[in-house]
Design an enzyme around this catalytic site. Structure first.
Site, short mmCIF file in Angstrom:
data_model
loop_
_atom_site.label_atom_id
_atom_site.label_comp_id
_atom_site.label_asym_id
_atom_site.label_seq_id
_atom_site.Cartn_x
_atom_site.Cartn_y
_atom_site.Cartn_z
N LYS A 22 73.72 47.39 0.79
CA LYS A 22 73.10 48.71 0.68
C LYS A 22 73.66 49.40 -0.56
CE LYS A 22 71.65 51.77 4.43
NZ LYS A 22 72.10 52.49 5.62
O1 G3P Z 1 71.24 54.89 7.86
C1 G3P Z 1 70.58 55.92 7.20
C2 G3P Z 1 69.80 56.85 8.10
O2 G3P Z 1 69.07 56.12 9.03
C3 G3P Z 1 70.57 57.99 8.68
O3 G3P Z 1 69.86 58.73 9.62
O4 G3P Z 1 69.69 60.51 11.32
O5 G3P Z 1 71.70 60.42 9.80
O6 G3P Z 1 69.50 61.12 8.91
P1 G3P Z 1 70.20 60.28 9.93
#
Ligand code: G3P
Length: 218
Positions: A87
């Protein structure tokens, strides 16, 4: 459509994998910290533990900000397991690193993507996946799903092979909308994935069937 789980929690990963519908895992430094996984060696070991549960792509994030450190971290991560996808954050240094790693046949996931322009750059560099953050755009009164649709159209216009990995998915409706748009992958917490199975008419219908079966067998 591929389903990834967005967590570093091994129990949740096992639970989702046991359903038979899991195609991979995404993590990030925040999700690692949430599980109490700190220190580089522990983090690397945790990635291997995840790879040993799931037969599918597992995203592991670099922390360096410049090309050189991103690439050297990526090479270490890629050596951990054949299913590791590195990533890389959406920055100009990140784009250079994605291009370099693609040429070395190391799979990449371009993360922290919030615009179509960023998604075009990721595809031009040859990223395996691009991760637009749907929920975080919604959080700031922007339309996260509209971005997925815009990227889908652009990638289809040019036959870009980069797979759209809709990230920051928070609800089952996000997943359904991504399926309608044609996102290649969604990554979501376990609760959003399992919520897809829920319907009150399924519950009441099943209760009725059981009641009638028992009546007939008395
Ligand atoms: O891994 C990246 C993403 O899926 C994070 O999600 O809910 O922290 O915005 P969130």
């Amino acid at each position: 459509m591929k389903f990834f789980i967005d967590t570093a929690n091994l129990k949740e990963i096992q639970e989702a994998y046991a359903l038979g519908i899991l195609d991979g895992v995404t993590t990030n430094p925040t999700l690692m910290a949430k599980e109490g996984i700190t220190g580089n060696n522990n983090i690397l070991k945790h990635y291997v533990d995840i790879c040993n549960i799931v037969d599918g792509d597992v995203s592991a994030e670099v922390m360096g900000l410049d090309f050189k450190s991103m690439v050297s971290e990526a090479e270490v991560l890629a050596e951990l397991h054949q299913n590791i996808v590195v990533k890389i954050p959406m920055t100009l240094e990140g784009i250079k690193a994605i291009k370099y790693l693609t040429e070395k046949e190391i799979k990449t996931n371009c993360t922290l993507v919030f615009s179509a322009g960023q998604a075009i750059l990721a595809a031009k560099a040859g990223a395996t996946y691009v991760s637009p953050f749907v929920g975080r755009l919604d959080d700031i009164s922007s339309d996260g799903l509209a971005l997925i649709a815009q990227i889908r159209m652009i990638y289809d216009n040019y036959g870009f092979e980069t797979q759209i990995l809709a990230a920051s998915i928070r609800t089952p409706m996000h997943i359904i909308s991504c399926a309608e748009i044609g996102s290649d992958v969604i990554t979501a917490p376990l609760a959003a994935l399992t919520a897809l199975a829920k319907h009150p008419l399924t519950d009441s219908g099943l209760a009725q069937f059981i009641q009638d079966f028992e009546k007939g067998n008395k």
